[in-house]
Design an enzyme around this catalytic site. Structure first.
Site, PDB file in Angstrom:
ATOM      1  N   ASP A  82       0.891  -1.162   0.000  1.00  0.00           N
ATOM      2  CA  ASP A  82       0.000   0.000   0.000  1.00  0.00           C
ATOM      3  C   ASP A  82       0.931   1.213   0.000  1.00  0.00           C
ATOM      4  O   ASP A  82       1.626   1.472   0.983  1.00  0.00           O
ATOM      5  CB  ASP A  82      -0.883  -0.016   1.248  1.00  0.00           C
TER       6      ASP A  82
ATOM      7  N   ASN B 201       3.046   5.270 -10.281  1.00  0.00           N
ATOM      8  CA  ASN B 201       1.845   5.313 -11.121  1.00  0.00           C
ATOM      9  C   ASN B 201       0.555   5.087 -10.336  1.00  0.00           C
ATOM     10  O   ASN B 201      -0.506   5.520 -10.767  1.00  0.00           O
ATOM     11  CB  ASN B 201       2.003   4.246 -12.217  1.00  0.00           C
TER      12      ASN B 201
ATOM     13  N   SER C 295      -1.142  14.175 -14.711  1.00  0.00           N
ATOM     14  CA  SER C 295      -2.339  14.114 -15.552  1.00  0.00           C
ATOM     15  C   SER C 295      -2.458  15.407 -16.344  1.00  0.00           C
ATOM     16  O   SER C 295      -1.886  16.435 -15.953  1.00  0.00           O
ATOM     17  CB  SER C 295      -3.580  13.979 -14.658  1.00  0.00           C
TER      18      SER C 295
ATOM     19  N   TYR D 236      -8.753  15.860  -7.102  1.00  0.00           N
ATOM     20  CA  TYR D 236      -7.902  15.091  -8.033  1.00  0.00           C
ATOM     21  C   TYR D 236      -6.966  16.041  -8.790  1.00  0.00           C
ATOM     22  O   TYR D 236      -5.757  15.801  -8.882  1.00  0.00           O
ATOM     23  CB  TYR D 236      -8.794  14.310  -9.012  1.00  0.00           C
TER      24      TYR D 236
ATOM     25  N   LYS E   7      -2.754  16.300  -8.654  1.00  0.00           N
ATOM     26  CA  LYS E   7      -1.895  16.144  -9.830  1.00  0.00           C
ATOM     27  C   LYS E   7      -1.055  17.410 -10.093  1.00  0.00           C
ATOM     28  O   LYS E   7       0.092  17.308 -10.541  1.00  0.00           O
ATOM     29  CB  LYS E   7      -2.731  15.758 -11.058  1.00  0.00           C
TER      30      LYS E   7
HETATM   31  N1  LIG Z   1      -6.759   6.640 -17.083  1.00  0.00           N
HETATM   32  C1  LIG Z   1      -6.572   7.917 -17.383  1.00  0.00           C
HETATM   33  O1  LIG Z   1      -7.187   8.463 -18.316  1.00  0.00           O
HETATM   34  C2  LIG Z   1      -5.600   8.752 -16.607  1.00  0.00           C
HETATM   35  C3  LIG Z   1      -5.468  10.097 -16.981  1.00  0.00           C
HETATM   36  C4  LIG Z   1      -4.559  10.894 -16.320  1.00  0.00           C
HETATM   37  C5  LIG Z   1      -3.780  10.362 -15.298  1.00  0.00           C
HETATM   38  N2  LIG Z   1      -3.931   9.056 -14.944  1.00  0.00           N
HETATM   39  C6  LIG Z   1      -3.077   8.551 -13.863  1.00  0.00           C
HETATM   40  O2  LIG Z   1      -2.402   7.377 -14.288  1.00  0.00           O
HETATM   41  C7  LIG Z   1      -2.229   6.488 -13.170  1.00  0.00           C
HETATM   42  C8  LIG Z   1      -2.805   5.117 -13.503  1.00  0.00           C
HETATM   43  O3  LIG Z   1      -4.185   5.272 -13.799  1.00  0.00           O
HETATM   44  P1  LIG Z   1      -5.087   4.077 -14.389  1.00  0.00           P
HETATM   45  O4  LIG Z   1      -6.076   4.707 -15.271  1.00  0.00           O
HETATM   46  O5  LIG Z   1      -4.260   2.963 -14.890  1.00  0.00           O
HETATM   47  O6  LIG Z   1      -5.851   3.634 -13.049  1.00  0.00           O
HETATM   48  P2  LIG Z   1      -6.473   2.203 -12.614  1.00  0.00           P
HETATM   49  O7  LIG Z   1      -7.527   2.536 -11.642  1.00  0.00           O
HETATM   50  O8  LIG Z   1      -6.804   1.384 -13.806  1.00  0.00           O
HETATM   51  O9  LIG Z   1      -5.246   1.501 -11.860  1.00  0.00           O
HETATM   52  C9  LIG Z   1      -4.687   2.058 -10.696  1.00  0.00           C
HETATM   53  C10 LIG Z   1      -3.896   0.990  -9.962  1.00  0.00           C
HETATM   54  O10 LIG Z   1      -3.334   1.602  -8.801  1.00  0.00           O
HETATM   55  C11 LIG Z   1      -3.510   0.695  -7.704  1.00  0.00           C
HETATM   56  N3  LIG Z   1      -3.526   1.429  -6.436  1.00  0.00           N
HETATM   57  C12 LIG Z   1      -4.423   2.355  -6.035  1.00  0.00           C
HETATM   58  N4  LIG Z   1      -4.163   2.755  -4.782  1.00  0.00           N
HETATM   59  C13 LIG Z   1      -3.070   2.062  -4.377  1.00  0.00           C
HETATM   60  C14 LIG Z   1      -2.326   2.034  -3.162  1.00  0.00           C
HETATM   61  N5  LIG Z   1      -2.664   2.788  -2.102  1.00  0.00           N
HETATM   62  N6  LIG Z   1      -1.249   1.228  -3.094  1.00  0.00           N
HETATM   63  C15 LIG Z   1      -0.903   0.431  -4.151  1.00  0.00           C
HETATM   64  N7  LIG Z   1      -1.581   0.414  -5.323  1.00  0.00           N
HETATM   65  C16 LIG Z   1      -2.656   1.221  -5.425  1.00  0.00           C
HETATM   66  C17 LIG Z   1      -4.830   0.001  -7.991  1.00  0.00           C
HETATM   67  O11 LIG Z   1      -4.969  -1.210  -7.264  1.00  0.00           O
HETATM   68  C18 LIG Z   1      -4.748  -0.200  -9.506  1.00  0.00           C
HETATM   69  O12 LIG Z   1      -4.140  -1.421  -9.842  1.00  0.00           O
HETATM   70  C19 LIG Z   1      -2.907   7.167 -11.983  1.00  0.00           C
HETATM   71  O13 LIG Z   1      -1.955   7.881 -11.227  1.00  0.00           O
HETATM   72  C20 LIG Z   1      -3.875   8.140 -12.644  1.00  0.00           C
HETATM   73  O14 LIG Z   1      -4.204   9.219 -11.811  1.00  0.00           O
HETATM   74  C21 LIG Z   1      -4.825   8.244 -15.574  1.00  0.00           C
END
Ligand SMILES: NC(=O)c1ccc[n+]([C@@H]2O[C@H](COP(=O)([O-])OP(=O)(O)OC[C@H]3O[C@@H](n4cnc5c(N)ncnc54)[C@H](O)[C@@H]3O)[C@@H](O)[C@H]2O)c1
Length: 258
Positions: free
Chosen positions: A62, A89, A141, A154, A158
């Site tokens: 975590d 990430n 982001s 959020y 970021k």
């Molecule tokens: N998907 C998008 O469009 C998007 C856009 C901008 C930024 N992001 C950023 O990219 C990153 C990945 O996003 P995603 O879309 O793959 O999200 P997702 O929800 O598909 O995956 C996130 C992962 O992080 C893990 N996680 C969350 N909290 C945790 C913790 N406390 N300890 C360990 N693991 C933890 C979850 O279990 C999951 O596997 C994030 O930081 C998100 O903010 C995503």
């Protein structure tokens, strides 16, 4: 291959962008430590990496817990002898108008998206300084560059990641360590189209999630389409191999923040 002999650690690697970045780094030659609080979820990522013939270590962590984060880095170094590339990430999303937002909801998002990035960077820098080499990539982001209404917590988290990245990059620039942020636009992961996702929460009355997702892509994106986990993988490989890119927040957002 450009990352042959390198060891990469990726948090939030069980799915989505973290899984895509893991695959890209492994394909470029890196052995990987894959980290998530959902250790069961790491099995598919592990399979993808093993199919490439790379070594893989699963670590349940975590990232909001300092002790867990220290162990995550220690286990990586114990198994592989070094840590070269770290991709912070793991993240959570939240959609909530400010008038309805509890302090607990604010903290939930900030703890994972910003405080955990601090904890991870701290542990990684301490280790990387030992070998005078490191590449840290923090996931920010497009809404860390341009605020998004309904997502103040959020967006703020970021913006914070970009600020942390910028300041830390200067702090460690003489230690052989680069720190940069990667700023995705919209990628069709659970964060966008899962039960609590951005598109799901923004679906109009009677609109399906699929239709809401198509509408979001069409109305928000200059190119009319979302980005992919492969796009983020390419950018991560670039940042992992760029010795003189320092403190940048690289947008891979199809032109949203132009
Ligand atoms: N998907 C998008 O469009 C998007 C856009 C901008 C930024 N992001 C950023 O990219 C990153 C990945 O996003 P995603 O879309 O793959 O999200 P997702 O929800 O598909 O995956 C996130 C992962 O992080 C893990 N996680 C969350 N909290 C945790 C913790 N406390 N300890 C360990 N693991 C933890 C979850 O279990 C999951 O596997 C994030 O930081 C998100 O903010 C995503």
């Amino acid at each position: 291959m450009v990352l042959d002999g390198k060891i990469a650690l990726i948090t939030g690697a069980a799915k989505g962008i973290g899984q895509g970045i893991t695959f890209a780094l492994a394909k470029a030659g890196a052995d990987v430590a894959i980290v998530d609080r959902d250790v069961e979820g790491l099995t598919e990522t592990e399979r993808l990496v093993e199919a490439l013939g790379r070594r893989v270590l699963k670590i349940q962590t975590d990232v909001t817990r300092q002790e867990d984060v220290a162990k995550m880095v220690a286990k990586t170094v114990e198994s592989f002898g070094q840590l070269d590339v770290a991709v912070n990430n793991a993240g959570v999303v939240g959609v909530c108008p400010i008038a309805e937002m509890s302090p607990e909801e604010w903290d939930r998002v900030h703890n994972v998206n910003l405080k955990a990035v601090f904890l991870c960077c701290q542990a990684q820098v301490i280790e990387m300084r030992r070998r005078k080499f490191g590449r840290i990539i923090n996931l920010a982001s497009m809404v860390g560059k341009v605020g998004m209404p309904g997502m103040t917590h959020y967006s703020a988290s970021k913006f914070g990641v970009i600020g942390l990245t910028n300041a830390l990059a200067k702090e460690v620039a003489r230690d052989g360590i680069t720190v940069n942020a990667l700023c995705p636009g919209i990628v069709g992961t659970d964060m966008l189209i899962g039960p609590d996702g951005f598109a799901t929460k923004n679906a109009l009355p009677g609109e399906s999630v699929a239709d809401a997702w198509n509408r979001v892509q069409d109305t928000m994106m200059p190119q009319g389409e979302a980005q992919t986990v492969e796009d983020m993988g390419h950018a991560a490989v670039f940042l992992a191999t760029a010795p003189h890119v320092v403190g940048q927040a690289i947008a891979v957002d199809g032109g949203y923040t132009l």
